[in-house]
Motif scaffolding. Sequence first.
Motif, PDB file in Angstrom:
ATOM      1  N   HIS A 180      37.625  46.219  41.126  1.00  0.00           N
ATOM      2  CA  HIS A 180      38.996  46.441  40.689  1.00  0.00           C
ATOM      3  C   HIS A 180      40.001  45.711  41.597  1.00  0.00           C
ATOM      4  N   GLU A 181      39.629  45.607  42.858  1.00  0.00           N
ATOM      5  CA  GLU A 181      40.530  44.918  43.787  1.00  0.00           C
ATOM      6  C   GLU A 181      40.556  43.412  43.534  1.00  0.00           C
ATOM      7  N   ASN A 182      39.416  42.916  42.990  1.00  0.00           N
ATOM      8  CA  ASN A 182      39.272  41.483  42.677  1.00  0.00           C
ATOM      9  C   ASN A 182      39.566  40.613  43.916  1.00  0.00           C
ATOM     10  N   ALA A 183      39.112  41.162  45.050  1.00  0.00           N
ATOM     11  CA  ALA A 183      39.404  40.487  46.317  1.00  0.00           C
ATOM     12  C   ALA A 183      38.312  39.471  46.641  1.00  0.00           C
ATOM     13  N   LYS A 184      38.260  38.417  45.854  1.00  0.00           N
ATOM     14  CA  LYS A 184      37.297  37.342  46.097  1.00  0.00           C
ATOM     15  C   LYS A 184      38.061  36.183  46.748  1.00  0.00           C
ATOM     16  N   VAL A 185      38.161  36.263  48.090  1.00  0.00           N
ATOM     17  CA  VAL A 185      38.977  35.286  48.824  1.00  0.00           C
ATOM     18  C   VAL A 185      38.149  34.157  49.418  1.00  0.00           C
ATOM     19  N   HIS A 186      36.828  34.315  49.398  1.00  0.00           N
ATOM     20  CA  HIS A 186      35.961  33.304  50.001  1.00  0.00           C
ATOM     21  C   HIS A 186      35.450  32.379  48.889  1.00  0.00           C
ATOM     22  N   GLU A 187      35.921  31.150  48.913  1.00  0.00           N
ATOM     23  CA  GLU A 187      35.608  30.199  47.836  1.00  0.00           C
ATOM     24  C   GLU A 187      34.613  29.136  48.311  1.00  0.00           C
ATOM     25  N   CYS A 188      33.668  28.817  47.409  1.00  0.00           N
ATOM     26  CA  CYS A 188      32.693  27.756  47.685  1.00  0.00           C
ATOM     27  C   CYS A 188      33.368  26.402  47.457  1.00  0.00           C
ATOM     28  N   ASP A 189      33.325  25.535  48.474  1.00  0.00           N
ATOM     29  CA  ASP A 189      34.002  24.238  48.347  1.00  0.00           C
ATOM     30  C   ASP A 189      33.201  23.219  47.533  1.00  0.00           C
ATOM     31  N   VAL A 190      32.001  23.598  47.076  1.00  0.00           N
ATOM     32  CA  VAL A 190      31.173  22.696  46.262  1.00  0.00           C
ATOM     33  C   VAL A 190      31.431  22.940  44.771  1.00  0.00           C
ATOM     34  N   CYS A 191      31.287  24.202  44.344  1.00  0.00           N
ATOM     35  CA  CYS A 191      31.433  24.499  42.913  1.00  0.00           C
ATOM     36  C   CYS A 191      32.648  25.355  42.588  1.00  0.00           C
ATOM     37  N   GLY A 192      33.370  25.841  43.623  1.00  0.00           N
ATOM     38  CA  GLY A 192      34.584  26.613  43.383  1.00  0.00           C
ATOM     39  C   GLY A 192      34.372  28.077  43.096  1.00  0.00           C
ATOM     40  N   LYS A 193      33.142  28.568  43.183  1.00  0.00           N
ATOM     41  CA  LYS A 193      32.883  29.983  42.927  1.00  0.00           C
ATOM     42  C   LYS A 193      33.424  30.826  44.089  1.00  0.00           C
ATOM     43  N   LYS A 194      33.960  32.020  43.763  1.00  0.00           N
ATOM     44  CA  LYS A 194      34.568  32.876  44.777  1.00  0.00           C
ATOM     45  C   LYS A 194      33.727  34.116  45.026  1.00  0.00           C
ATOM     46  N   PHE A 195      33.806  34.608  46.277  1.00  0.00           N
ATOM     47  CA  PHE A 195      33.034  35.773  46.689  1.00  0.00           C
ATOM     48  C   PHE A 195      33.918  36.704  47.498  1.00  0.00           C
ATOM     49  N   SER A 196      33.537  37.980  47.533  1.00  0.00           N
ATOM     50  CA  SER A 196      34.340  38.990  48.229  1.00  0.00           C
ATOM     51  C   SER A 196      34.027  39.071  49.711  1.00  0.00           C
ATOM     52  N   ASN A 197      32.912  38.533  50.173  1.00  0.00           N
ATOM     53  CA  ASN A 197      32.580  38.552  51.603  1.00  0.00           C
ATOM     54  C   ASN A 197      31.866  37.256  51.983  1.00  0.00           C
ATOM     55  N   THR A 198      31.900  36.972  53.283  1.00  0.00           N
ATOM     56  CA  THR A 198      31.329  35.711  53.785  1.00  0.00           C
ATOM     57  C   THR A 198      29.817  35.678  53.708  1.00  0.00           C
ATOM     58  N   SER A 199      29.155  36.845  53.831  1.00  0.00           N
ATOM     59  CA  SER A 199      27.680  36.886  53.781  1.00  0.00           C
ATOM     60  C   SER A 199      27.156  36.419  52.422  1.00  0.00           C
ATOM     61  N   THR A 200      27.845  36.850  51.369  1.00  0.00           N
ATOM     62  CA  THR A 200      27.442  36.425  50.019  1.00  0.00           C
ATOM     63  C   THR A 200      27.711  34.935  49.834  1.00  0.00           C
ATOM     64  N   LEU A 201      28.808  34.444  50.422  1.00  0.00           N
ATOM     65  CA  LEU A 201      29.112  33.020  50.336  1.00  0.00           C
ATOM     66  C   LEU A 201      28.052  32.187  51.050  1.00  0.00           C
ATOM     67  N   LYS A 202      27.638  32.665  52.244  1.00  0.00           N
ATOM     68  CA  LYS A 202      26.580  31.966  52.986  1.00  0.00           C
ATOM     69  C   LYS A 202      25.292  31.910  52.175  1.00  0.00           C
ATOM     70  N   GLN A 203      24.982  33.044  51.546  1.00  0.00           N
ATOM     71  CA  GLN A 203      23.774  33.104  50.702  1.00  0.00           C
ATOM     72  C   GLN A 203      23.883  32.117  49.537  1.00  0.00           C
ATOM     73  N   HIS A 204      25.102  32.002  48.989  1.00  0.00           N
ATOM     74  CA  HIS A 204      25.337  31.103  47.868  1.00  0.00           C
ATOM     75  C   HIS A 204      25.220  29.634  48.276  1.00  0.00           C
ATOM     76  N   TYR A 205      25.650  29.309  49.490  1.00  0.00           N
ATOM     77  CA  TYR A 205      25.590  27.917  49.960  1.00  0.00           C
ATOM     78  C   TYR A 205      24.168  27.344  49.933  1.00  0.00           C
ATOM     79  N   MET A 206      23.189  28.200  50.089  1.00  0.00           N
ATOM     80  CA  MET A 206      21.792  27.753  50.101  1.00  0.00           C
ATOM     81  C   MET A 206      21.366  27.135  48.772  1.00  0.00           C
TER      82      MET A 206
END
Length: 902
Positions: A180-206
């Motif tokens: 509900h907060e829609n607080a996805k502030v961490h964006e992937c600079d490759v595909c533009g996908k956004k995440f709510s925390n850095t750990s998920t972003l790191k996992q996505h970078y792989m």
Amino acid sequence: MHETEVSSSAQILKCSLCEKEFKTSFSLQKHKRYVHFENAKVLECDVCGKMFAKISQFKGHYMVHTGEKPYECEICQKGFNHKNTLQMHLKVHEPDKRSSYKCSECGKEYKTSCGLKNHKKSHFGTDKTHKCDLCGKMFSQTSGLRQHYMIHTGEKPFQCEICEKWFNKKSTLVVHKKIHENAKVHECDVCGKKFSNTSTLKQHYMIHTGEKPYECEICGKRFNKKSTVVKHAKIHVHVKIHKCDVCHKTFSESAGLKQHYMIHTGEKPFQCEICEKRFNQKSSLVTHMTIHQTRIPSPIEIHKCSECGKEYRSSSALGKHKKTHSGNSKLHKCDMCGKEFTEKSYLKRHYLLHTGEKPFTCDFCGKMFAKTATLKQHYMIHTGEKPWKCSVCGKEFKSHSALLGHERVHGKNAKVHKCNFCGKEFDNFFGMMGHVKMHSETVKAFECDVCGKIFPKPSELKKHYVVHTGERPYECEVCKKRFNHKSSLLQHYMIHTGEKPFQCDTCGKRFNKKSTLVTHMKIHENTKVHKCDECGKTFSESSVLKKHYLTHTGEKPFQCEICDKRFRYNSSLKQHHMIHTGEKPYECEICGKRFNKKSTLVNHTTTHVPGLSSHKCSDCGKEYRSSSALRKHKRIHFNNSKTYECDQCGKKFAENSHLKRHYMIHTGEKPFACDVCDKKFTQKSHLKEHYTMHTGEKPYECEICQKCFNYKSSLTKHIKIHEKEKVHKCDDCGKTFHYPSALKQHYMTHTGEKPYECEICRKRFNKKSTLVNHASTHVPDLSSPVLAQKCSECGKKFRSVSGLWKHEKTHFVDVKIHKCEVCQKIFSKKESLKQHYLTHTGERPYECEMCEKRFRTKSALLQHSKIHATGLASVWKCSDCGEEFKSSTTLWRHRRTRHSQC
């Protein structure tokens, strides 16, 4: 205060309220004050109602609602609501100062001593002393057991204030609130996908880097998630301890068993809020929801490729697609056919096509499959499992697609998705979207340079080319028949193996093609909605109606290139081609005889079964090998069964094919010609029988006397001679017969019945063949094309075809010549020579039972017996002069010499 229970052996203090254990009394008192609020000032949160004993705890909690984070990291500017949380975070930036707690059992490291303490419990099974009395699961702490109980009771004490959804864990509620907060502030600079925390972003970078830090110790396979490698490791263990009580299927995890139980119970806890359709998996519901979402397009739901503009419903699908545009994307190429794949798993699956490997085996029948999904579908044949039930009539099905097809009978699942370009309708959105691509200008169209047909894929064009080239690279190892597709070869193999994997749920009948089963099922559904305008006959499919229309129009669109004969159906043309090619793909395993039709082979195999039950006619007692032959025969006994009438002579027939064959008598058409003597025949079977005259072949041999015959019917009649028993007896004279038809014919000698009348002289006969022979006496000129049978060698004429055939044998050199040793007379048949010998010996083996007069031939005896039967010495009367004769032969000689008639 409540009393505190103390264990003297280990000095463990237990809380009397929650039974939690402590090592010191201070810890116990602290626990009671802050948890159970004994001797404490209670502070209640006015937002969520949570209670606290200390004001510091209350203030720290309030920051959760206000979002206040007063403690900020000076290095990365990350905010925290507790000072100790910030201190813990600072260790991330200072690896040297980071304290590590290592497990002495497995070497695993943890950031805190508490984390190590909790981990160590996993190495000691004795720590789990708290047992669930419902399912038997063990826990090391009462808090874990209490949390587990909520699964059985369904209790969910934590509620979301925005959507009012309930949860049984506070941590789950916290994760949920981020939606509900829609607080996805961490964006992937490759595909533009956004995440709510850095750990998920790191996992996505792989996904983009291809990094897979977790390796399986057994097979060396690598993964980008630790949870995935843990799940993968269970494949090598092969331990499936969770067993289903209903079908005995085993699972490695209790969650898998729980999910499987829903198949038997029919439970579907997840319901679509739009169409109220229910599902047993949440993922299935999420996938289903996209059908409704796509009807109202939203920019949030559509993920568009920046390179080619292609759209996807999920970011993961877009991520996979983008690999095709990336120059450094790892393309996995098949070294056998050169086909490329974006994923290594796709390549491995593709390799199975070349190797023929089928790693998944059925435990029941040993059948092997290339995919687990196919094996699961196959298991249902053995278990009888039909998890998909029709809500209208209660009928059950093995697959969801079969249920959807069935529900159309009740008017459900109508084709609601319509193409805006051509108006074609589809029953699902994905089918329509695949079709719309055909109209899109951006889609590459692959055109056949021979016929101009367009295909959306190069693979489909390649498959189509085989139609023009005639290439058939796949050969059957059994009958050497060739096919242009591997799937057609595999389908063909079932003819030899007899495999029929598709079974009708209603009547149990089995088929080797799924399409045949689908067509068969419509018989039970009784949905014949397509009506013929000409005759009113109804059909279940429009394609069958189109074929039926050809019977009214007389159209025959399929023509043979060799003889120009035309056919209504392509299948009939293919069957006809075998006459020219001589192809006979079906072989009898017993005698090696080959046939061009499977049905002919099936009928033939019955000849090798001595004890085969015969089908007997209840009216006349005649026996047949098949029920279909008996049904055809029974039409003879019904006057109204002969519906096909000849417009030339008025004769009626029960079958249309019989009428067509009869027409050839009037037209004189004889399409089957002999290659040796150019003689023509109206039927192919007659031509085959005629060929034996030239070859001298007599394939039918009597097992008793070894006499050979060129016709099977002749052998059947001959065998009756060896059978001493004649069960059919005449009630008037006591004479016995082998056949009921012979007895029926004999009865006419007593009754005087003569049903066949000559139209010219009104003379009557008791046999049709006798009438035909008699009719030739009224033909003054033997040159008549209808009745005269002329020998092509010497020009001699005969009244009957049989007389001509017997004569023609004398002109062939390879015919066995039988010569009389007394008078040197030559005969073409051994039987004729034996008959001739009696003239030299004077022997007369046939004696009349009434007057004891003896005769050389049986026919002479039969002719004589008519005198006793009728009481008349002369039974044959000349129609011209009235003179009477004792035999038809004498009458025929009289007419030829006196009246010049033959």
